[in-house]
Enzyme design. Structure first.
Site, short mmCIF file in Angstrom:
data_model
loop_
_atom_site.label_atom_id
_atom_site.label_comp_id
_atom_site.label_asym_id
_atom_site.label_seq_id
_atom_site.Cartn_x
_atom_site.Cartn_y
_atom_site.Cartn_z
N PHE A 194 49.95 -4.94 92.96
CA PHE A 194 48.83 -4.01 93.15
C PHE A 194 48.23 -3.72 91.78
O PHE A 194 48.91 -3.15 90.92
CB PHE A 194 49.37 -2.74 93.80
CG PHE A 194 48.36 -1.66 94.09
CD1 PHE A 194 47.64 -1.65 95.27
CD2 PHE A 194 48.18 -0.60 93.19
CE1 PHE A 194 46.76 -0.62 95.56
CE2 PHE A 194 47.29 0.43 93.48
CZ PHE A 194 46.58 0.41 94.67
N LEU A 210 48.23 4.52 97.37
CA LEU A 210 49.15 5.23 96.49
C LEU A 210 49.87 6.35 97.24
O LEU A 210 51.05 6.63 96.96
CB LEU A 210 48.41 5.79 95.28
CG LEU A 210 47.91 4.75 94.28
CD1 LEU A 210 47.04 5.42 93.21
CD2 LEU A 210 49.07 4.02 93.64
N ARG A 218 88.79 13.54 85.21
CA ARG A 218 88.82 13.67 83.75
C ARG A 218 89.52 14.98 83.39
O ARG A 218 89.11 16.06 83.84
CB ARG A 218 87.40 13.66 83.21
CG ARG A 218 87.26 13.98 81.73
CD ARG A 218 87.80 12.88 80.85
NE ARG A 218 87.36 13.07 79.47
CZ ARG A 218 87.80 12.32 78.46
NH1 ARG A 218 88.66 11.34 78.68
NH2 ARG A 218 87.38 12.55 77.23
N TRP A 241 50.80 -2.47 83.45
CA TRP A 241 51.96 -1.83 84.08
C TRP A 241 52.05 -2.18 85.57
O TRP A 241 52.24 -1.32 86.42
CB TRP A 241 51.95 -0.32 83.88
CG TRP A 241 51.76 0.09 82.46
CD1 TRP A 241 50.71 0.76 81.92
CD2 TRP A 241 52.65 -0.19 81.36
NE1 TRP A 241 50.89 0.92 80.56
CE2 TRP A 241 52.07 0.36 80.18
CE3 TRP A 241 53.89 -0.83 81.26
CZ2 TRP A 241 52.69 0.27 78.95
CZ3 TRP A 241 54.50 -0.92 80.02
CH2 TRP A 241 53.90 -0.37 78.88
N GLU A 284 52.56 6.22 89.31
CA GLU A 284 51.99 6.63 90.60
C GLU A 284 51.62 8.11 90.62
O GLU A 284 51.89 8.83 91.58
CB GLU A 284 52.96 6.30 91.73
CG GLU A 284 53.32 4.82 91.71
CD GLU A 284 53.20 4.17 93.05
OE1 GLU A 284 52.61 4.76 93.97
OE2 GLU A 284 53.69 3.04 93.18
N THR A 303 51.29 11.15 87.43
CA THR A 303 52.25 11.86 86.60
C THR A 303 52.64 13.19 87.24
O THR A 303 51.94 13.71 88.13
CB THR A 303 51.69 12.13 85.20
OG1 THR A 303 50.64 13.10 85.31
CG2 THR A 303 51.15 10.87 84.55
N GLY A 350 44.72 5.30 83.48
CA GLY A 350 45.87 5.46 84.35
C GLY A 350 45.65 6.63 85.29
O GLY A 350 45.39 6.45 86.48
N ARG A 402 63.91 -0.45 94.46
CA ARG A 402 63.04 0.33 95.36
C ARG A 402 61.57 0.14 95.01
O ARG A 402 60.72 0.04 95.89
CB ARG A 402 63.44 1.81 95.29
CG ARG A 402 62.89 2.64 96.45
CD ARG A 402 61.54 3.24 96.16
NE ARG A 402 61.54 3.90 94.88
CZ ARG A 402 60.49 3.89 94.06
NH1 ARG A 402 59.37 3.27 94.37
NH2 ARG A 402 60.57 4.51 92.89
#
Length: 390
Positions: free
Chosen positions: A133, A244, A273, A166, A369, A371, A141, A94
């Site tokens: 991007f 974003l 189970r 990242w 994107e 926190t 960040g 995704r």
């Protein structure tokens, strides 16, 4: 492998139209048949399944909510449902589609010149080109406005210097949407093509999360690009943040899929189970309590995503609505994954089951994107009128 039955406690499907159900069904079948049989090995091997990219393009999943240039022109709700199913497969898959669609195609589509759109949007839509991007930096960040990357005009070219970190798809991208401060201190977007002089991309290794995804650093050392590669419609940091918002919207839907996968796995496991008097553990109160938490939170997350999607389709969306969607739904998915792992006991830590993979992936989604805490502050500013970031 049996088809995924879906998770629908409140007759959510009755709120969807035929187009939306069709888009979800197409994505659901693709994930069941093409993604799930290979994704655990991809995760083990830390390998992105590149072989799926042409199929994603053929199905119209890249830039699915954009118009023209071969795009599918789905509603935003239909697009969100596609993201849900893709993340049911894996957050890394995704993420790939989100970056390609919301962080590369969207800024070119909205801020690019006619020439830039004609060159890149159809290729990105088909999957014949891949994008990334570049906004986040090693030092910046949550505060992207503090970026150190600089762009200086030299005749008919720009010279870029700086580093991005990242970056999903970084080393496999044909074009990078890189954000940099210019000499007037304004932030602008630049299309840096693969092979540009002074541009390099290096992969991040040793990840315990998003292993089936390419994560890179980008370095620009006197990187030269033509002045025509500037996104002329960009007007400062707000333009980058608008991209974003598009991506966070997809995340808010996507993580519902991860939660559904964990819930369904835990439910089926609990019903088969057996412990204590040879009874299924689903008959125990504490197990039912966990399952009820999961289905309740998933149901609430579905309704939140649908309302935000309807507002977006009506052009009534505020970016803080997306902050609430991302903040709440990622939290919900993380808690669902943790309770599912608890129900599976020792089996919850092996990749015979999807739960630990989703749980590890969601640890990244929780902070990328924007926190969880930053989104709380964004909403806090909206309701009080007082920024509280510092």
């Amino acid at each position: 492998m049996s088809a995924f039955p879906g998770v629908d406690f409140l007759d959510f499907d009755s709120l969807l139209n035929d187009e939306e159900r069709l888009a979800r069904g197409t994505a659901r079948q693709f994930v069941d048949e093409q993604v799930l049989p290979i994704i655990e090995k991809c995760n083990r091997d830390a390998k992105f399944p590149m072989e799926l990219v042409p199929q994603l393009g053929e199905l119209g999943f890249f830039g699915a909510n954009l118009e023209g240039y071969g795009c599918a022109q789905m509603s935003n709700v239909a697009y969100g449902l596609v993201m849900q199913e893709l993340e049911r497969g894996d957050s890394g898959l995704r993420s790939f589609v989100s970056v390609q669609s919301a962080l590369v195609m969207y800024p070119i589509y909205r801020y690019g010149s006619a020439e830039q759109k004609d060159k890149w949007v159809p290729r990105l839509q088909s999957g014949k080109a891949i994008g990334c991007f570049g906004l986040t930096e090693p030092q910046f960040g949550s505060n992207p406005g503090g970026m150190l990357t600089r762009a200086v005009r030299r005749g008919d070219r720009y010279i870029l210097n700086g580093e991005k970190m990242w970056i999903t798809n970084g080393s496999i991208a044909d074009v990078s949407v890189v954000w940099a401060k210019c000499e007037d201190e304004r932030i602008r977007g630049f299309l840096v093509e693969k092979g540009a002089p002074g541009f390099t991309a290096s992969d991040v290794h040793g990840k315990l999360s998003l292993r089936a995804s390419v994560t890179s650093s980008l370095a620009m050392n006197n990187c030269e690009i033509p002045a025509q590669n500037v996104l002329a419609g960009v007007d400062g940091l707000e333009s980058a943040l608008s991209c974003l918002t598009q991506a966070r919207y997809g995340i808010g839907w996507g993580v519902i899929g991860a939660a559904m996968a964990c819930y369904n796995t835990a439910l089926e496991y609990a019903k088969t189970r057996k412990q204590f008097q040879n009874k299924p553990i689903a008959s125990h109160q504490l197990v039912q309590d966990k399952l009820v938490f999961m289905i309740t939170e998933i149901s609430k997350a579905q309704l939140l995503a649908l309302q935000v999607g309807r507002l977006k389709d009506q052009d009534r969306l505020h970016h803080t609505h997306v902050s609430m969607l991302k903040m709440n739904n990622v939290w919900m998915a993380m808690e669902t994954a943790r309770k599912a792992r608890d129900i599976l006991g020792a089996n919850g830590i092996v990749d015979d089951y999807c739960v630990m993979r989703h749980m590890n992936n969601l640890e990244s989604v929780y902070t990328y994107e924007g926190t969880h805490d930053i989104h709380r502050l964004i909403i806090g500013e909206r309701i009080t009128g007082i920024p509280a970031y510092f």
